[in-house]
Design an enzyme around this catalytic site. Structure first.
Site, PDB file in Angstrom:
ATOM      1  N   CYS A 165       3.958  10.501  -7.457  1.00 30.17           N
ATOM      2  CA  CYS A 165       4.213  11.830  -6.912  1.00 30.17           C
ATOM      3  C   CYS A 165       4.535  12.773  -8.067  1.00 30.17           C
ATOM      4  O   CYS A 165       5.584  13.406  -8.118  1.00 30.17           O
ATOM      5  CB  CYS A 165       5.357  11.795  -5.903  1.00 30.17           C
ATOM      6  SG  CYS A 165       5.502  13.351  -4.992  1.00 30.17           S
ATOM      7  N   GLY A 181       7.220   4.378   3.795  1.00 25.60           N
ATOM      8  CA  GLY A 181       6.236   5.222   4.466  1.00 25.60           C
ATOM      9  C   GLY A 181       4.807   4.745   4.268  1.00 25.60           C
ATOM     10  O   GLY A 181       4.061   4.538   5.233  1.00 25.60           O
ATOM     11  N   LYS A 182       4.412   4.563   3.010  1.00 29.18           N
ATOM     12  CA  LYS A 182       3.053   4.088   2.735  1.00 29.18           C
ATOM     13  C   LYS A 182       2.882   2.647   3.213  1.00 29.18           C
ATOM     14  O   LYS A 182       1.804   2.264   3.685  1.00 29.18           O
ATOM     15  CB  LYS A 182       2.738   4.210   1.243  1.00 29.18           C
ATOM     16  CG  LYS A 182       2.741   5.641   0.728  1.00 29.18           C
ATOM     17  CD  LYS A 182       2.399   5.678  -0.754  1.00 29.18           C
ATOM     18  CE  LYS A 182       2.543   7.083  -1.317  1.00 29.18           C
ATOM     19  NZ  LYS A 182       3.971   7.527  -1.367  1.00 29.18           N
ATOM     20  N   GLY A 201       9.686   0.643  -1.162  1.00 28.80           N
ATOM     21  CA  GLY A 201      10.696   1.511  -0.572  1.00 28.80           C
ATOM     22  C   GLY A 201      10.370   2.984  -0.729  1.00 28.80           C
ATOM     23  O   GLY A 201       9.752   3.377  -1.724  1.00 28.80           O
ATOM     24  N   GLU A 209      10.217  -4.794  -2.842  1.00 26.64           N
ATOM     25  CA  GLU A 209      11.113  -3.690  -3.209  1.00 26.64           C
ATOM     26  C   GLU A 209      12.303  -4.276  -3.973  1.00 26.64           C
ATOM     27  O   GLU A 209      12.909  -5.242  -3.529  1.00 26.64           O
ATOM     28  CB  GLU A 209      11.597  -2.945  -1.957  1.00 26.64           C
ATOM     29  CG  GLU A 209      12.686  -1.927  -2.191  1.00 26.64           C
ATOM     30  CD  GLU A 209      12.369  -0.914  -3.261  1.00 26.64           C
ATOM     31  OE1 GLU A 209      13.233  -0.687  -4.122  1.00 26.64           O
ATOM     32  OE2 GLU A 209      11.246  -0.353  -3.243  1.00 26.64           O
TER      33      GLU A 209
END
Length: 483
Positions: free
Chosen positions: A412, A295-296, A292, A315
């Site tokens: 990130c 995007g990736k 979730g 997820e």
């Protein structure tokens, strides 16, 4: 730093009509409501703001104004609170939280946006009267009139005149623990700690909107162009990327149909590096262990489909799994989206996958350009509380990948305790379980994906930086389970 531009922020131009400013405009109302939702309800600005803009039918310059005002206050909160401490004759904690938000909004307009001083003061007073009452409006008027006597540089010369961590934290509006963690991350990943101020400035500069063209469904060339609604240029790094110069990407047909997605180039690079790594033997089953919001997963699924492979996306949260399904809706072939705990996959399906992505939950300190409230919401304790989860997920991935297959560990965040230390511990723990793991030369794989990307190598891993690459501070390390 120049006057009227705070901590590296770039503000849209905004003309203000010359009237009595007694009516509260929708742009300022929306910004205020975003700040209250973030503060009172622990909401995320990037989720609340678009809904409010749609509900109030704000677009163009009005939407840009509301966005800059809300995000600018969240970015500059540390600076503005330091200024307010000198302007208000009582502790800020004693003020109503709504009053503090209105004061921050007024300061941002006075010191970092091109709003005339009288307009910034009068509209803030009107907002306070509208949402809080007459008494708070008087306080707002007095404080902002006092603040309007100087520009930002003059105020900073008083409240943050030196180069100590205290002063840097105020000047660049970062909590001290975040500032110190970022300095140590620069040093640990092979950069000069003197780059810290450039990194802090980059954190305070609104991120450009990037698009990812899903392979086999769209190409960057399909996206690049200009029409009445938006202008799109070529991406800087990722071969799948395009760059929104101006306009709403949601008006692009490829985005509406799911053939392209809004996605930072750093995130695109992570997925493409995993897809480019050499595996030994078959290459049929790919796994995104923490998929979730998708995007990736979408980029991996589209790439896998072009090679005759399939993606399984796991997820843990049901509502986020639904977002993953939506992200994969345009990708041809079979993609299995599951609601489940990624920590259990290695036990349930040992050695079942050829490529595995672990995009681990983290503090998000690499995405402060996009989520400025994270710097105030996170605490040093989060580094410790997330550490077991990050290690357990990577351990599960190393069990789920087959011998000869590859795992990408990504976060990130550039912080050492969320990057290199997690990988070090996972490799040691795997060896104790009898699983032999080798570190791949991730920078060499990156060179195949993005030739000539500078200053990205961090030992055997890759670390991207906002101030160097214009991306989120994504970290990725490739590991191979040895046969």
């Amino acid at each position: 730093m120049t006057g009227r531009t705070i901590q590296g922020q770039n503000s849209p131009r905004r003309g203000v009509k010359q009237d009595r400013f007694t009516r509260v405009d929708e742009s300022r109302k929306v910004a205020y409501e975003v700040l209250r939702a973030v503060s009172a309800d622990d909401a995320y600005a990037n989720l609340v703001l678009p809904k409010l803009l749609r509900a109030r039918k704000l677009n163009g310059r009005d939407a840009a104004f509301a966005t800059e005002l809300a995000y600018g206050v969240l970015r500059g909160q540390g600076t503005y609170d330091a200024l307010l401490a000198t302007l208000v004759d009582r502790p800020l904690a004693d003020l109503d939280a709504g009053v503090v938000d209105v004061l921050r909004m007024g300061l941002h307009q006075l010191l970092a946006m091109r709003v005339p001083d009288h307009a910034a003061v009068a509209t803030s007073v009107a907002l306070a009267r509208n949402v809080l009452g007459g008494g708070p409006a008087g306080l707002v008027n007095a404080v902002l009139r006092k603040a309007s006597g100087r520009d930002l540089d003059q105020w900073l010369a008083e409240v943050a005149p030196g180069d100590s961590d205290d002063d840097l934290a105020v000047r660049y509006s970062h909590p001290q623990w975040v500032l110190r963690s970022l300095r140590e991350a620069l040093r640990a990943h092979g950069h000069d700690p003197a780059e810290l101020e450039d990194l802090l400035r980059a954190d305070n500069t609104p991120a450009h909107v990037a698009l990812a063209a899903l392979p086999g469904l769209a190409s960057p060339d399909d996206l690049v162009g200009r029409d009445a609604h938006l202008e799109i240029g070529t991406g800087r790094w990722a071969p799948t990327a395009a760059h929104v110069v101006h306009g709403d990407p949601g008006k692009l047909a490829a985005v509406r149909t799911g053939r392209a997605r809004v996605q930072d180039e750093g995130s695109q690079v992570v997925a493409l590096v995993l897809a480019a790594a050499d595996v030994e033997g078959r290459d049929e089953r790919w796994l995104d262990l923490c998929a979730g919001p998708g995007g990736k997963a979408a980029l991996l699924a589209a790439t896998a489909a072009g090679r005759g492979a399939t993606l399984t996306a796991v997820e843990v949260a049901g509502h986020r799994a639904e977002l993953v399904r939506q992200a994969l809706s345009a990708v041809p072939g079979l993609a299995d989206v599951r609601v489940g705990d990624g920590r259990e996959v290695g036990t349930d399906e040992p050695g079942a996958y050829d490529r595995v992505l672990v995009d681990a939950p983290c503090t998000g300190l690499g995405a402060l350009r996009r989520r400025p409230e994270a710097r105030w919401r996170r605490t040093p304790a989060d580094l410790g509380s997330l550490a077991p989860l990050q290690r357990e997920l990577l351990a599960s991935a190393l069990d789920a990948v087959r011998p000869g297959g590859v795992v990408a560990y990504a976060t990130c965040s550039p912080v050492l305790s969320e990057t290199r230390l997690v990988v070090d511990d996972a490799v040691k723990a795997a060896a104790k379980r009898g699983v032999e793991v080798e570190r791949l030369d991730t920078p060499a794989v990156l060179e195949r994906v993005v030739p000539g990307m500078p200053s990205a190598a961090a030992g055997a891993a890759v670390q991207l930086w906002p101030h160097t690459h214009g991306t989120d501070a994504m970290h990725v390390a490739l590991l191979r389970r040895v046969s």
